[in-house]
Each structure stands twice: as C-alpha cells, then as structure tokens.
Design a protein around this motif. Sequence first.
Motif, PDB file in Angstrom:
ATOM      1  N   GLN A 110     -58.365 -47.262   1.208  1.00 42.80           N
ATOM      2  CA  GLN A 110     -59.013 -45.976   1.455  1.00 42.80           C
ATOM      3  C   GLN A 110     -58.078 -44.804   1.173  1.00 42.80           C
ATOM      4  N   VAL A 111     -56.757 -45.048   1.178  1.00 44.26           N
ATOM      5  CA  VAL A 111     -55.822 -43.958   0.862  1.00 44.26           C
ATOM      6  C   VAL A 111     -55.995 -43.490  -0.575  1.00 44.26           C
ATOM      7  N   MET A 112     -56.526 -44.368  -1.447  1.00 42.74           N
ATOM      8  CA  MET A 112     -56.776 -44.007  -2.853  1.00 42.74           C
ATOM      9  C   MET A 112     -58.195 -43.494  -3.047  1.00 42.74           C
ATOM     10  N   GLY A 113     -58.927 -43.294  -1.947  1.00 44.65           N
ATOM     11  CA  GLY A 113     -60.274 -42.748  -2.035  1.00 44.65           C
ATOM     12  C   GLY A 113     -61.366 -43.784  -2.152  1.00 44.65           C
ATOM     13  N   HIS A 114     -61.016 -45.075  -2.061  1.00 44.58           N
ATOM     14  CA  HIS A 114     -62.000 -46.133  -2.252  1.00 44.58           C
ATOM     15  C   HIS A 114     -62.822 -46.363  -0.984  1.00 44.58           C
ATOM     16  N   LYS A 115     -64.114 -46.612  -1.177  1.00 47.16           N
ATOM     17  CA  LYS A 115     -65.014 -46.983  -0.084  1.00 47.16           C
ATOM     18  C   LYS A 115     -65.592 -48.359  -0.397  1.00 47.16           C
ATOM     19  N   CYS A 116     -65.368 -49.324   0.476  1.00 42.68           N
ATOM     20  CA  CYS A 116     -65.896 -50.676   0.284  1.00 42.68           C
ATOM     21  C   CYS A 116     -67.117 -50.842   1.184  1.00 42.68           C
ATOM     22  N   TRP A 117     -68.282 -51.052   0.576  1.00 40.27           N
ATOM     23  CA  TRP A 117     -69.518 -51.222   1.321  1.00 40.27           C
ATOM     24  C   TRP A 117     -69.621 -52.651   1.862  1.00 40.27           C
ATOM     25  N   GLY A 118     -70.561 -52.865   2.736  1.00 41.04           N
ATOM     26  CA  GLY A 118     -70.692 -54.158   3.399  1.00 41.04           C
ATOM     27  C   GLY A 118     -70.955 -55.313   2.460  1.00 41.04           C
ATOM     28  N   ASP A 119     -71.583 -55.059   1.307  1.00 44.00           N
ATOM     29  CA  ASP A 119     -71.887 -56.130   0.351  1.00 44.00           C
ATOM     30  C   ASP A 119     -70.802 -56.314  -0.685  1.00 44.00           C
ATOM     31  N   GLY A 120     -69.644 -55.623  -0.504  1.00 41.59           N
ATOM     32  CA  GLY A 120     -68.516 -55.794  -1.410  1.00 41.59           C
ATOM     33  C   GLY A 120     -68.426 -54.778  -2.526  1.00 41.59           C
ATOM     34  N   ILE A 121     -69.444 -53.963  -2.716  1.00 39.79           N
ATOM     35  CA  ILE A 121     -69.402 -52.931  -3.758  1.00 39.79           C
ATOM     36  C   ILE A 121     -68.382 -51.864  -3.372  1.00 39.79           C
ATOM     37  N   ILE A 122     -67.558 -51.444  -4.342  1.00 38.38           N
ATOM     38  CA  ILE A 122     -66.516 -50.444  -4.091  1.00 38.38           C
ATOM     39  C   ILE A 122     -66.868 -49.157  -4.820  1.00 38.38           C
ATOM     40  N   SER A 123     -66.872 -48.059  -4.094  1.00 34.85           N
ATOM     41  CA  SER A 123     -67.110 -46.737  -4.675  1.00 34.85           C
ATOM     42  C   SER A 123     -65.790 -45.976  -4.713  1.00 34.85           C
ATOM     43  N   GLN A 124     -65.279 -45.738  -5.914  1.00 33.55           N
ATOM     44  CA  GLN A 124     -64.039 -44.984  -6.058  1.00 33.55           C
ATOM     45  C   GLN A 124     -64.328 -43.492  -5.945  1.00 33.55           C
ATOM     46  N   GLY A 125     -63.403 -42.775  -5.314  1.00 32.28           N
ATOM     47  CA  GLY A 125     -63.568 -41.337  -5.167  1.00 32.28           C
ATOM     48  C   GLY A 125     -64.488 -40.931  -4.036  1.00 32.28           C
ATOM     49  N   TYR A 126     -64.876 -41.872  -3.180  1.00 29.46           N
ATOM     50  CA  TYR A 126     -65.764 -41.545  -2.060  1.00 29.46           C
ATOM     51  C   TYR A 126     -65.021 -40.689  -1.034  1.00 29.46           C
ATOM     52  N   TYR A 127     -63.766 -41.043  -0.778  1.00 27.55           N
ATOM     53  CA  TYR A 127     -62.931 -40.276   0.139  1.00 27.55           C
ATOM     54  C   TYR A 127     -61.917 -39.450  -0.655  1.00 27.55           C
ATOM     55  N   PRO A 128     -61.325 -38.425  -0.057  1.00 24.32           N
ATOM     56  CA  PRO A 128     -60.238 -37.701  -0.723  1.00 24.32           C
ATOM     57  C   PRO A 128     -59.055 -38.637  -0.974  1.00 24.32           C
ATOM     58  N   VAL A 129     -58.407 -38.490  -2.119  1.00 27.58           N
ATOM     59  CA  VAL A 129     -57.237 -39.314  -2.440  1.00 27.58           C
ATOM     60  C   VAL A 129     -56.034 -38.761  -1.670  1.00 27.58           C
ATOM     61  N   ILE A 130     -55.474 -39.580  -0.806  1.00 28.64           N
ATOM     62  CA  ILE A 130     -54.313 -39.184  -0.007  1.00 28.64           C
ATOM     63  C   ILE A 130     -53.021 -39.592  -0.707  1.00 28.64           C
ATOM     64  N   VAL A 131     -53.030 -40.781  -1.332  1.00 28.18           N
ATOM     65  CA  VAL A 131     -51.864 -41.310  -2.047  1.00 28.18           C
ATOM     66  C   VAL A 131     -52.335 -41.796  -3.404  1.00 28.18           C
ATOM     67  N   ASP A 132     -51.615 -41.446  -4.475  1.00 25.71           N
ATOM     68  CA  ASP A 132     -52.032 -41.872  -5.818  1.00 25.71           C
ATOM     69  C   ASP A 132     -51.797 -43.364  -6.016  1.00 25.71           C
ATOM     70  N   ALA A 133     -52.541 -43.941  -6.953  1.00 19.15           N
ATOM     71  CA  ALA A 133     -52.525 -45.391  -7.174  1.00 19.15           C
ATOM     72  C   ALA A 133     -51.144 -45.903  -7.570  1.00 19.15           C
ATOM     73  N   LYS A 134     -50.389 -45.114  -8.335  1.00 21.44           N
ATOM     74  CA  LYS A 134     -49.060 -45.553  -8.782  1.00 21.44           C
ATOM     75  C   LYS A 134     -48.114 -45.714  -7.595  1.00 21.44           C
ATOM     76  N   THR A 135     -48.147 -44.756  -6.655  1.00 16.33           N
ATOM     77  CA  THR A 135     -47.288 -44.838  -5.465  1.00 16.33           C
ATOM     78  C   THR A 135     -47.688 -46.022  -4.593  1.00 16.33           C
ATOM     79  N   VAL A 136     -49.007 -46.239  -4.452  1.00 15.44           N
ATOM     80  CA  VAL A 136     -49.494 -47.376  -3.657  1.00 15.44           C
ATOM     81  C   VAL A 136     -49.005 -48.690  -4.245  1.00 15.44           C
ATOM     82  N   GLU A 137     -49.118 -48.807  -5.563  1.00 13.44           N
ATOM     83  CA  GLU A 137     -48.695 -50.051  -6.221  1.00 13.44           C
ATOM     84  C   GLU A 137     -47.199 -50.297  -6.027  1.00 13.44           C
TER      85      GLU A 137
END
Length: 632
Positions: free
Chosen positions: A266-293
């Motif tokens: 969720q720090v990258m803005g991802h929202k995972c729904w109950g059925d496994g579908i992921i919505s990118q950009g649903y939340y504000p991005v707090i940490v960029d993907a490169k730093t997370v990795e």
Amino acid sequence: MTAASQHSGSTAQDRTKKSVEEVTRIGFSYERVSTKSQVDGVGLKRQHDAFEPFCQRHGLIPNADPIRDEGLSAFHGTHKSKGALGAFIQARRDDLIPAGSVLVVEEWDRFSRRTTSVSERMLHELWDLDLALGIVSQDSIVTEELYNENIGLSVMLKVLQNESNAESSKKSRRIKNVWQERRDSYLNSGKKFLSLSDAPKWLAIGENDFVPAPLAETIQLIFELAAKQGLSSVQIAEELNRRGLSTATGGTWGNANVCKVLRNDQVMGHKCWGDGIISQGYYPVIVDAKTVELARENVKRRYSAPARGRTTRKNGELGPCRNIFKGLTYCCCGAPMVDTSSHSGKYLDLVCSAQNDGRDCIVKSKQRWKVDEELLLRAFMDRRWERFFKNPGTGPRIRDLQDRLLEQERLAGELRTQAKAAEDNASKAFTQTNADKDLLVFYGELAIKAKKQANAAEDKTKQTRAELEAFQALPDGADMKEQIRIKLEEFLSLPNRADPEVRNKFNQWVQTLGARIIFMNTNPVRVRITLKDLPIDHWWREIRPDVTDKQLLNSIDDVYLYRRGDDCVIDQTIQDLAELRATPQQITEQREKLESSIPVPKRIKSPTFTAEEAGRLSAGARADAVDWAKTA
C-alpha cells in the motif's frame, strides 16, 4: 435416625453434596457486542440488567464483575481466541473459577455464532470444565445431564445455533457484496469509497481523496533506513524509538511491526481487493517502487546470510559451528543465546540476543556465559532422557498424538451419541400423525448430518491411533538415552573437535533431539534442559496450559554447571529438593548456600581456535609490539 435427619428419596451424602453445590454455584455474567460502535449503545446495559434477576430465579450467587468483550466477533471466534471469554475458560482450567459455576448470557448468540459443530464443541468444553451455560432468554441453565435427558432442549439449542450462524453468514455475504459493488464502482468509474476503515493508518481523508497523514513521514523513514543505510528491522525499530516516533496506536516500534510495514504494498499506492485484483494508484504513493525494492532486497540479504554461531570462509563455504548446541540454547527471557568471540576467536561467549540487541530481558544482570564446551556436553549427556521422551525426534509428537487421540475419541463418542439421539427423534417424528412437514425435514437432515459427522470423527480417530502406534513401536527412552551417551562420548573423544564438517554434522544431529537448553542464569551457570514444547515458567503456561507443575518438574532437569579443578560438576541438588517437596524457604536457603560455594569459572579456549589461528594471533601481537617500540 431422627425425623429431622430423614429426607425422602435421598441420603445424607446426597444432601451434603447438594448443599455444597448450592453454596458454590456462582453466576458469571458474560456480556458482548460485536463492534466498538455498539459499546456506547444500550446492548451492554440491557445484558447486564438481566443478569441479577436470572441469578435470583435460579439460586445463583451473582459475581460482581462482568466478563465483557467489546468489539469482538462470535462469528469468527475472536471473543474466545483473543477476548475475555477465552480468559474465563483459561481461569477455570487454572482453578481460579470454582467448579459448578454458571456462565450467563442474554442470548445464545452472545456465546456463539459459529457453525453448529463448533458451537457444540464450545458447549462441551464448558461441561468438561464443570461449568454450565445459563441463557436468560430461555430462562434455563444448560447442563450436560439436562442436555442429554431433555430432547426438546437439545433440539432448541440446535435451532438457536443454526439461526445465529445463518444470520451472521447472511450479514457476512452482504458485506462482501457491498465491497464487491465498491470495487466494481471504482474499476468502472474511478469512484472511491473514502473511509478510514479502508485505508492504511498513514493516510487520512481529504476533500475528494485519501491524503498522507503525519504517520506517513515515519513510514518513509523506515524505507529510507532500510534502503539507504541497510539497517535491519530491529535496528530500524531502535532508531524510531530513539527519535521518539510512535506507531499508529501510540506504542513503541518493534521488529514485527517494522517488518509488516516493509512488506506492505500500500505504500506504493496499491489496493488489493478481496478477490485478489490489484488496483495501482488507488492510494497516494508514499514510497516509490525503486526504494521499496531496494529496502526489501537489503532485508532479504540479511535473512539469507549465514546464521549466527557459524563462520564462513572467504570462498563462501560454511565454516565450523562455534556453538555446538546452536538452535538449542536460549535465555530464560525466550531469546536465543548467540555466540560472540574475543581475543581474535580464542575465547567464546554465549550472550542473550535480546540484551545484545538492546531489547528487554527478564534477567537484570548480563547474561554472558564463558563457554566451556566439554562441561555443557557432559551435562547434556548425563540427563535423564528416559523420562523426557520416547524417542529424540518423536517424544513431543507422541504426546501431541496422545492428546489428540483422547480428544478425538471423546468427540467421536459424543457425535455417535448425538447421531443415535437424532435418529431416534426422526423415527418418532415420522410415526406421528399430522406431523409438521418442516419439522420432519429438519429431524431427517439433522440425523443424516450427525451420522456423517460421527463417521468422519471415527475415521480421524483410526488414523491418529495408527500413527501413534507406529511412533510407539520405535525404541524406548532408555535405548535413546544410551544412544545419546554413546554419540556424545564419541564426539568428546575426537582428537580435533574443531573440524568444520564434524562440528556441523554434530550440530545438525543434536537439533533433531527436540531438546532445549535454557540459561536461567550465567553467574553462576544454571541451566534447564527440557523439551521444545515444555519451555520455562513464564512461557509454558501460554503454550501448554494443560500441563501441571508436577508434569513440568518431571520434564526438566535443572542443574548448576561448574568446575572444581579439572573436574566437571553437574549439580542437581535444588531440583532434587523440589521433587522431595521441600519448602520454598528451604530451597532458597540451599540455593544461596550452593551458589556462594561455586568457584569463579576460568577461561576455556574455544575448540574452534586452531593452531593456525593461534599463530596468526601471536604474529599480530609481535607486530603490534614492534610498532609500539618504534613509536616509543
């Protein structure tokens, strides 16, 4: 016998028993609401107000303090696994609640909304502990005897169980449908459901979207410390606490909640729904993907590094195991004892990893043992293994299977009795004229379901019994004690115990024994040698609440380890006194006397300190002396 002493149809013993039951029969009010928002409502007050009148009608002594669960679900069982209901049941196991007590609930669904089979097990658990369940709405106290004798009561409870579970299941389905509608709405139109219940703790709700909250800066710092400075989760927690930064609930940071943040997409803005579908950009991005990795790679690299207690050569091969009992040695606070060396590896110490990392430890003094490998090996070799377990790898497993078999046999018997009762009820109902059709269907389904459950329970019992018999056919404890003695004597007799392959193989073997060495103190050295599923005082109550003090004492060896001259001394005086039921004062006096007589341990060279290393150390010392002379 006088007329006053006579009682129609009962003996003096029966009357005495009845009198005791009446005196000790206490009512405990259990009050529960499923959500925090209901706490300020009238539900808890209504439940509380109905308690005392119920006690008066049934001759119970009302306990003043209610057992209350606020915001815990009876459908998911959290009121029992995490709440006051589970604590009440455990208190009865510990004899803190008197036998014959009655747990009083307003409705059945306050006690359970789980499936019928699970609800029945919960009810039987109360009966097994000599408790009963009072239901205010039915104005009855459900005991095991009444349940077996009164078919109407058992059918009524089945109906209540089905209704409660069906109602909660329906609500659960509705909630899932609502969330599915919210997901579809977002995927189709981009419209979000703005609620703090649907957002991580570092976000708040802005005008039309989620926005970062103050905690977001702490989350960013966690990833920065992991990615750029390469700190471990423990070090990150220490740094956050040093800076006075708290968690979302106002608590201090620890290894677990730091790791949880590092794993959260969720720090990258991802929202995972109950059925496994992921919505990118649903939340504000707090940490960029490169730093997370990068942060996760650094953490993964730390976890994949060779374990403490071992050294590696330059080519990456596994070196000698310095702590020969690695994986078995623990501080009495629960943290592993890890090794640390001094004088370029000449001496080896075992220290409490919690103290070493700056975490809390119940031992106030420094837990540091100057390793004497031979002394610990001889103490381990001479233990009373024959009473510890059947077989090194199977002792804990056998006890687990025995416990499971007893429970499965009990459950199978109960289910078979219930199945027979259900079949009888169905037969009676079908022979009656003008019988209600829905009731006939209900009885028939109940009989079929009960029979299936009974058959399944008996099949599980047969499987467990076969597995237990297979384990019990293995060598007995006396044979295993002899095997352990031979193995350790062979290792002690080796001319070079520093050989990496030998040490690593020995450590791998000793870890299969299912044993644990707990350092209760290191000055003087006092250890407990026990089994992994029977740890020390403040652990085992939580892990194995069914084990008594006597059983625990029979499953440990509590010894002092020291040397007198060149002789290894393994002193078990204090445990022997405890087993002879000496008073606490006698044990304390003897312990103080013993500890005052134990000599200060001498430094013993580590077996892994080879002649080659000694030469390098000597050469280094000579070089230091030359440098000092030149400087002088």
